[in-house]
Scaffold this motif. Structure first.
Motif: not given
Length: 207
Positions: A172-174
């Motif tokens: 997942p994107r930060l």
């Protein structure tokens, strides 16, 4: 299109039906062979479009992000390395063009075995300690300190579920807006010292 072959430049190809996005991994003809490449941007044009060869297929994998493409070009400039060689370094992964295969994972079924043993209890406790997350057979056996046959026995009696899951899920994107973890007293002191040092360095640069 940039390929990992030593051609020294990007190449123009005719997009497949349905198009392809920048960063997409594709298979393209190069001479008599089919090679892998990455869509690097719009074609340059300036020649007879009828002579363009078409993209063979678009691979069903996540596209290469713009940040990575930019990094590869900057690294190529800095190290005097041809961009195709940098792309080869970034894509030297066996089976990249193949769909990710599934793996077998194990999770709690919600029922306890009629006959509980110490080894079986350790397996169930291990799964509970991971908060319901699925584990592979080797991971679960190692966490519970049992043999894999104990886990398989629990599957047979319905106390543990065996499922198939994708082998490689994207990270997942930060999200920098998420709250941080609660720090202990010593950790909070250390974090404040780091923040103070960063603020002091920023002030010194402005002076």
């Amino acid at each position: 299109m940039l390929t990992a072959e030593p051609v020294g430049r990007v190449l123009d190809y005719r997009a497949p039906e349905g198009g392809c996005a920048e960063g997409a991994f594709v298979v393209v003809p190069l001479g008599p062979r089919l090679v892998m490449g990455v869509v690097w941007g719009p074609g340059e044009g300036g020649f007879d479009l009828a002579r363009l060869r078409a993209v063979n297929r678009v691979l069903d994998v996540a596209p290469m992000r713009a940040e990575l493409r930019s990094f590869l070009l900057r690294a190529a400039d800095y190290t005097l390395t041809p961009p195709p060689a940098m792309l080869r370094l970034a894509t030297r992964s066996p089976g990249l063009g193949e769909a990710p295969g599934p793996r077998r994972v194990y999770r709690l079924a919600g029922t306890e075995p009629a006959r509980m043993t110490e080894a079986r209890a350790r397996v169930l406790d291990a799964l509970q300690s991971f908060g319901g997350a699925a584990l592979t057979l080797s991971e679960l056996a190692a966490a519970a300190e049992v043999t894999t046959s104990v886990v398989k026995g629990l599957v047979k009696i319905g106390a543990v579920l065996e499922e198939e899951a994708p082998r490689d899920l994207p990270y997942p994107r930060l999200d920098p807006s998420l709250p941080g973890k609660e720090l202990s007293g010593d950790q909070a002191v250390g974090a404040e010292r780091l923040r103070a040092a960063v603020r002091a360095a920023a002030m010194a640069q402005r002076c």
